[in-house]
Design a protein around this motif. Structure first.
Motif, short mmCIF file in Angstrom:
data_model
loop_
_atom_site.label_atom_id
_atom_site.label_comp_id
_atom_site.label_asym_id
_atom_site.label_seq_id
_atom_site.Cartn_x
_atom_site.Cartn_y
_atom_site.Cartn_z
N PRO A 351 -3.40 6.81 16.48
CA PRO A 351 -3.75 6.08 15.26
C PRO A 351 -3.39 6.86 14.01
O PRO A 351 -3.28 8.09 14.02
N LEU A 352 -3.24 6.15 12.91
CA LEU A 352 -3.01 6.76 11.62
C LEU A 352 -4.33 7.23 11.04
O LEU A 352 -5.39 6.73 11.40
N SER A 353 -4.24 8.17 10.11
CA SER A 353 -5.45 8.65 9.46
C SER A 353 -5.08 9.34 8.16
O SER A 353 -3.91 9.46 7.80
N GLY A 354 -6.08 9.77 7.41
CA GLY A 354 -5.89 10.58 6.23
C GLY A 354 -5.03 9.95 5.15
O GLY A 354 -5.09 8.75 4.90
N GLU A 355 -4.21 10.77 4.51
CA GLU A 355 -3.42 10.35 3.36
C GLU A 355 -2.39 9.28 3.72
O GLU A 355 -2.14 8.36 2.94
N LEU A 356 -1.78 9.39 4.90
CA LEU A 356 -0.80 8.37 5.28
C LEU A 356 -1.46 7.01 5.41
O LEU A 356 -0.91 5.99 4.98
N LEU A 357 -2.65 6.97 5.99
CA LEU A 357 -3.37 5.71 6.12
C LEU A 357 -3.71 5.15 4.74
O LEU A 357 -3.66 3.93 4.53
N THR A 358 -4.03 5.99 3.80
CA THR A 358 -4.27 5.54 2.42
C THR A 358 -3.03 4.85 1.87
O THR A 358 -3.12 3.78 1.25
#
Length: 368
Positions: A351-358
């Motif tokens: 899964p995506l997370s952190g700044e990339l998910l933002t």
């Protein structure tokens, strides 16, 4: 899934590194489109209609889960996804027959111009939704932990290395009892982002003589199978077979995975952690809400497994018909939500997370 418990933590590391190479949007990860995410997750009685989409079979398992969850919360919406392959999905999007395309590689060459023309009042954007490590799977009973360098993989998939006891394979597996079984190399017969990423890896790391692309080069020969599920099934059904599929298909099929040498010559087992180390070296090359990524297939990072892909949802930032845009935005808001991304952890994806998910949530919020 064998690695499901570790995927989420690994993804945080990879996504934070990816984001460091992107734009300067530093808003908190949960702040963008939080109201829309809550609405999508809990259901929106005003949503009704159908979303037609097509493309990557690599993300088919993810889409199936997302469809089930989203439609469960929004009974008036039907999500129809055809896992026809990345190339077919992009062409369907350009033709205007689907609202978004799933693709294991971003738009390239003349595709952005055609896709922008389809969007009319806006531009087409690449929105990454999930990381899918690519496994080299094989069927060779009694031989575990096969190690293969990019050069040897190129020889196998270019039909130059045809038996498992070939000197090149023996040199990389000195302790293995390799049989003289003929090698049956399976590739994707349909246009595929998985093939695009796999051939990019071969081109960047070996003497692979063909140009990378979604379509498998006819000169390389081998045996074709449509979709990742059929490649996995073909390898599973033929002793001596080898192929390339996403980790989720390898795990679901219980196929053996080869260790692959990275740019430093280290043979690395495919795990979510080792794939994340390669994802960490990627950078965002798109502008604005176009989040196209560039992967370093020749990474020399210790412990990095070098064959990874990112699956994108390709759609119009602006220019979809109003009702269609509303549905696509709602669905992708859900897929990018905490609940949507958490749903991937049992399916062999990162899964995506952190700044990339933002950044992903910001791009989805811009759809209109």
């Amino acid at each position: 899934m064998k690695y499901a418990g570790r995927l989420a933590a690994v993804a945080v590391v990879g996504a934070l590194s990816l984001a460091a190479c992107g734009t300067d949007n530093n808003s908190p990860a949960g702040s963008t489109s939080s109201a829309a995410a809550t609405s999508a997750a809990s259901g929106d009685s005003s949503l009704s209609g159908s979303i037609n989409a097509a493309g990557s079979s690599a993300q088919a398992n993810a889409i199936d889960q997302w469809k089930k969850d989203f439609q469960g919360a929004n009974s008036g919406v039907s999500v129809n996804y055809q896992p026809s392959g990345s190339g077919a999905g992009i062409q369907a999007f350009i033709a205007g027959t689907v609202a978004f395309a799933g693709s294991d590689s971003a738009l390239k060459e003349d595709e952005p111009t055609q896709a922008d023309a389809r969007c009319k009042t806006g531009k087409a954007i690449n929105i990454p939704m999930v990381t899918g490590p690519v496994a080299v799977v094989y069927n060779l009973p009694g031989v575990d932990g096969v190690q293969l360098s990019p050069k040897t993989l190129a020889g196998i998939f270019n039909s130059k290395i045809t038996k498992w006891d070939d000197p090149a394979i023996k040199a990389e597996n000195p302790d293995a009892q390799l049989p003289s079984t003929p090698i049956q190399a399976f590739h994707r017969s349909d246009e595929s982002g998985t093939s695009d990423n796999f051939t990019k890896f071969l081109k960047a790391t070996s003497d692979w003589p063909h140009e990378p692309g979604k379509a498998w080069p006819a000169e390389a020969k081998g045996q074709g199978a449509k979709g990742s599920d059929q490649v996995a099934a073909s390898v599973k059904g033929a002793e001596g077979a080898i192929g390339y599929v996403e980790l989720s298909y390898a795990e679901n099929s219980e196929l053996q995975k080869a260790k692959v040498a990275n740019g430093s010559g280290e043979f690395v087992e495919l795990t979510p952690e080792s794939a994340a180390k390669t994802v960490e070296t990627a950078k965002i090359t798109g502008t604005g809400n176009d989040l196209k990524l560039e992967i370093d297939y020749a990474t020399k990072t210790p412990g990095a497994y070098p064959i990874v892909l990112v699956t994108y949802e390709i759609t119009c930032e602006k220019g979809l018909p109003a009702e269609e845009a509303k549905l696509v935005k709602a669905f992708l808001t859900y897929t990018a939500s905490d609940a949507g991304q958490k749903a991937l952890t049992d399916l062999g994806y990162a899964p995506l997370s952190g700044e990339l998910l933002t950044k992903v949530r910001t791009a989805v919020e811009a759809i209109s």
